[in-house]
Scaffold this motif. Sequence first.
Motif, PDB file in Angstrom:
ATOM      1  N   VAL A   1       0.832  -1.209   0.000  1.00 50.99           N
ATOM      2  CA  VAL A   1       0.000   0.000   0.000  1.00 50.99           C
ATOM      3  C   VAL A   1       0.862   1.253   0.000  1.00 50.99           C
ATOM      4  CG1 VAL A   1      -1.765   1.304   1.249  1.00 50.99           C
ATOM      5  CG2 VAL A   1      -1.864  -1.201   1.209  1.00 50.99           C
ATOM      6  N   TRP A   2       1.884   1.282   0.835  1.00 50.03           N
ATOM      7  CA  TRP A   2       2.561   2.538   1.132  1.00 50.03           C
ATOM      8  C   TRP A   2       3.919   2.726   0.477  1.00 50.03           C
ATOM      9  CZ3 TRP A   2      -0.920   5.560   2.879  1.00 50.03           C
ATOM     10  CH2 TRP A   2      -1.943   5.078   3.717  1.00 50.03           C
ATOM     11  N   GLU A   3       4.527   1.661  -0.045  1.00 47.66           N
ATOM     12  CA  GLU A   3       5.842   1.832  -0.672  1.00 47.66           C
ATOM     13  C   GLU A   3       5.727   2.729  -1.902  1.00 47.66           C
ATOM     14  OE1 GLU A   3       9.704   1.933  -1.177  1.00 47.66           O
ATOM     15  OE2 GLU A   3       8.798   0.881   0.521  1.00 47.66           O
ATOM     16  N   GLY A   4       6.625   3.687  -1.983  1.00 47.77           N
ATOM     17  CA  GLY A   4       6.587   4.673  -3.051  1.00 47.77           C
ATOM     18  C   GLY A   4       5.744   5.884  -2.715  1.00 47.77           C
ATOM     19  N   ALA A   5       5.080   5.827  -1.569  1.00 44.17           N
ATOM     20  CA  ALA A   5       4.282   6.971  -1.104  1.00 44.17           C
ATOM     21  C   ALA A   5       4.835   7.394   0.250  1.00 44.17           C
ATOM     22  CB  ALA A   5       2.806   6.598  -1.029  1.00 44.17           C
ATOM     23  N   ALA A   6       4.159   6.977   1.338  1.00 42.51           N
ATOM     24  CA  ALA A   6       4.659   7.332   2.672  1.00 42.51           C
ATOM     25  C   ALA A   6       5.969   6.626   3.000  1.00 42.51           C
ATOM     26  CB  ALA A   6       3.606   6.991   3.722  1.00 42.51           C
ATOM     27  N   LEU A   7       6.211   5.490   2.333  1.00 46.84           N
ATOM     28  CA  LEU A   7       7.451   4.738   2.544  1.00 46.84           C
ATOM     29  C   LEU A   7       8.295   4.769   1.279  1.00 46.84           C
ATOM     30  CD1 LEU A   7       6.079   1.497   4.286  1.00 46.84           C
ATOM     31  CD2 LEU A   7       7.129   3.480   5.407  1.00 46.84           C
ATOM     32  N   VAL A   8       9.588   4.940   1.466  1.00 42.04           N
ATOM     33  CA  VAL A   8      10.545   4.815   0.372  1.00 42.04           C
ATOM     34  C   VAL A   8      11.651   3.909   0.878  1.00 42.04           C
ATOM     35  CG1 VAL A   8      12.192   5.971  -1.127  1.00 42.04           C
ATOM     36  CG2 VAL A   8      10.011   7.076  -0.606  1.00 42.04           C
ATOM     37  N   GLY A   9      11.721   2.723   0.301  1.00 44.05           N
ATOM     38  CA  GLY A   9      12.675   1.745   0.797  1.00 44.05           C
ATOM     39  C   GLY A   9      12.345   1.287   2.198  1.00 44.05           C
ATOM     40  N   GLY A  10      11.048   1.307   2.519  1.00 42.18           N
ATOM     41  CA  GLY A  10      10.606   0.868   3.842  1.00 42.18           C
ATOM     42  C   GLY A  10      10.763   1.907   4.933  1.00 42.18           C
ATOM     43  N   ILE A  11      11.238   3.095   4.587  1.00 42.82           N
ATOM     44  CA  ILE A  11      11.486   4.166   5.569  1.00 42.82           C
ATOM     45  C   ILE A  11      10.497   5.303   5.325  1.00 42.82           C
ATOM     46  CG2 ILE A  11      13.166   5.868   6.392  1.00 42.82           C
ATOM     47  CD1 ILE A  11      15.362   3.917   5.513  1.00 42.82           C
ATOM     48  N   ILE A  12       9.956   5.858   6.419  1.00 46.37           N
ATOM     49  CA  ILE A  12       9.033   6.997   6.308  1.00 46.37           C
ATOM     50  C   ILE A  12       9.704   8.134   5.554  1.00 46.37           C
ATOM     51  CG2 ILE A  12       7.827   8.792   7.613  1.00 46.37           C
ATOM     52  CD1 ILE A  12       6.372   6.210   7.834  1.00 46.37           C
ATOM     53  N   ASN A  13       8.994   8.684   4.578  1.00 46.52           N
ATOM     54  CA  ASN A  13       9.519   9.774   3.773  1.00 46.52           C
ATOM     55  C   ASN A  13       8.532  10.927   3.788  1.00 46.52           C
ATOM     56  OD1 ASN A  13       9.909  11.323   1.088  1.00 46.52           O
ATOM     57  ND2 ASN A  13      11.760  10.089   1.256  1.00 46.52           N
ATOM     58  N   ARG A  14       9.032  12.151   4.049  1.00 44.39           N
ATOM     59  CA  ARG A  14       8.144  13.312   4.167  1.00 44.39           C
ATOM     60  C   ARG A  14       8.341  14.308   3.041  1.00 44.39           C
ATOM     61  NH1 ARG A  14       7.269  16.002   9.865  1.00 44.39           N
ATOM     62  NH2 ARG A  14       5.920  17.178   8.451  1.00 44.39           N
ATOM     63  N   SER A  15       8.847  13.849   1.917  1.00 41.91           N
ATOM     64  CA  SER A  15       9.011  14.764   0.791  1.00 41.91           C
ATOM     65  C   SER A  15       7.645  15.194   0.268  1.00 41.91           C
ATOM     66  CB  SER A  15       9.797  14.093  -0.333  1.00 41.91           C
ATOM     67  OG  SER A  15       9.030  13.053  -0.919  1.00 41.91           O
ATOM     68  N   ARG A  16       7.643  16.261  -0.508  1.00 40.92           N
ATOM     69  CA  ARG A  16       6.384  16.749  -1.075  1.00 40.92           C
ATOM     70  C   ARG A  16       5.745  15.684  -1.956  1.00 40.92           C
ATOM     71  NH1 ARG A  16       6.333  22.649  -3.624  1.00 40.92           N
ATOM     72  NH2 ARG A  16       6.834  23.020  -1.426  1.00 40.92           N
ATOM     73  N   ALA A  17       6.589  14.979  -2.728  1.00 41.81           N
ATOM     74  CA  ALA A  17       6.053  13.921  -3.589  1.00 41.81           C
ATOM     75  C   ALA A  17       5.410  12.818  -2.755  1.00 41.81           C
ATOM     76  CB  ALA A  17       7.169  13.347  -4.461  1.00 41.81           C
ATOM     77  N   SER A  18       6.031  12.490  -1.607  1.00 39.90           N
ATOM     78  CA  SER A  18       5.469  11.450  -0.749  1.00 39.90           C
ATOM     79  C   SER A  18       4.133  11.885  -0.156  1.00 39.90           C
ATOM     80  CB  SER A  18       6.447  11.103   0.378  1.00 39.90           C
ATOM     81  OG  SER A  18       7.579  10.425  -0.139  1.00 39.90           O
ATOM     82  N   VAL A  19       4.028  13.150   0.238  1.00 37.75           N
ATOM     83  CA  VAL A  19       2.769  13.656   0.776  1.00 37.75           C
ATOM     84  C   VAL A  19       1.672  13.546  -0.275  1.00 37.75           C
ATOM     85  CG1 VAL A  19       1.562  15.728   1.572  1.00 37.75           C
ATOM     86  CG2 VAL A  19       3.839  15.188   2.471  1.00 37.75           C
ATOM     87  N   HIS A  20       1.971  13.931  -1.508  1.00 36.92           N
ATOM     88  CA  HIS A  20       0.956  13.887  -2.561  1.00 36.92           C
ATOM     89  C   HIS A  20       0.565  12.446  -2.896  1.00 36.92           C
ATOM     90  CE1 HIS A  20       0.367  18.081  -3.977  1.00 36.92           C
ATOM     91  NE2 HIS A  20       1.523  18.272  -3.364  1.00 36.92           N
ATOM     92  N   SER A  21       1.547  11.549  -2.961  1.00 35.00           N
ATOM     93  CA  SER A  21       1.231  10.155  -3.262  1.00 35.00           C
ATOM     94  C   SER A  21       0.409   9.531  -2.140  1.00 35.00           C
ATOM     95  CB  SER A  21       2.528   9.359  -3.470  1.00 35.00           C
ATOM     96  OG  SER A  21       3.256   9.856  -4.574  1.00 35.00           O
ATOM     97  N   THR A  22       0.752   9.863  -0.891  1.00 31.75           N
ATOM     98  CA  THR A  22       0.000   9.342   0.253  1.00 31.75           C
ATOM     99  C   THR A  22      -1.416   9.901   0.257  1.00 31.75           C
ATOM    100  OG1 THR A  22       2.058   9.188   1.519  1.00 31.75           O
ATOM    101  CG2 THR A  22       0.001   9.120   2.774  1.00 31.75           C
TER     102      THR A  22
END
Length: 336
Positions: A304-325
Motif C-alpha cells: 500500500v505505502w511503498e513509493g508513497a509514505a514509505l521509500v525503501g521501507g522508511i518513512i519519507n516526508r518529501s512533497r512527492a510522498s505527501v501527494h502520493s500518500t
Amino acid sequence: MTENVMRFSAIRGIQAGRTFYVVMVPMKSVSRLFRFDDPELPADLKAQRMLNHSRVPAIARYIVDNPEDYVLSALSATMDGEFEFSPVGGSRSVGELSIELGASLVINDGQHRRAAIEAAIRERPFLGDETIAVVVYPDRGLRRSQQMFVDLNQHAVKPARSLRLLYDGRDPEVIATRSIIESIDAFRKLTDFERSSLPNRSRRLFSLSGIHRANAVLAANGVGGDLRLPFWRAVVANMPDWLACASGGLAAADLRRDMIHAHGVAWEAIALAGAKLIEEQPSDWPEGLAALRCVDWSRSSVQVWEGAALVGGIINRSRASVHSTALIIHRALTEA
C-alpha cells in the motif's frame, strides 16, 4: 589621542583574558560605521561573509511591520584602530569609548541584521534614532577576525520549529493552530509543543510544527478557517488509534513504530485528501471522513505505502510522498 574620534557610552568586560566593549549605536549610523566587507579583510573571510540576500527583506519587513514591538539582538564587531576607554563615576567598567575615525569596524556577527536595519530605515526613517547594542572586540590588524567569525557562528542553533511556533504571538495562522490543538482533547494530550522531531520513546504522538504544517495544507487548498476545527474534530473521531493513545490504551512509541498515521507525512496527506473531499462533497464531507477507519495504516503493508509514505521501507516526508500518500487516502475516502 586625536580629537577626530567617535564617542560611545560603553560597558567594559573581559572574556578569555581580553577586553571587549558593549556600546549603544544609533541605528542610522550602523551601516556607515560597521562594515562586513571591509577591503582589508582576507579574501577567504570575505567569502564567508557573503550576504544571503533572501534573508534581508524578511528581517527588514519584521522591523517595519512591528515598529513598537520588534527585538534585535546585539551585533558583534572587531575593531582595528586607536581607541581609549574613559571610566566615569568611579566605575572601572562603565564609561566612554573613544574610537579614532579611521578605525576599521568590521561586523563578525549580524551582517544580515545590519543590512535589514538599513532597508527598514529607508521605509521608516524614524527608526534611525533608535539604538542597537554592538559588542566590540579590539583586534589589531584584524588577525583574530576570521577565527572570531567562525567561533560566533558555528555554535548558533535555531530553536526547534515547534518551540518557535509556541512562542509566536503575531502569526494568526500559528495562533489558529494552537487554538485547534487546545480544542481537541487528543491533540491537547498528545502534542509536543517544544520538539519538532519526537524521540522514539516520547509519550507524545504529534508535534506542534507537524500539526501546523498540516493545517497550512488545508489553508493552501482553500479550506477556510471556519472549517478547520470541524475538520480536525472529524478526523480525530475517525482515528481509533489516536483516541486509544490519548486515553492511555496504546503507546505513542508503538504507533510510531508500526503505523503510518503516527507520522507527519500522514497528517499532511490527510489534510490534502480532506481538502479535496470538501471541494467534491461540500455538504457531506464529514461522513466521507468515516472511511479513515478503513484505511490500512500499518507500516507492514508495503504494497500500500511503498513509493508513497514509505521509500525503501522508511518513512519519507518529501512533497512527492505527501501527494502520493494523499492520493491513497483520497481513494479510500471516495470509494468506501
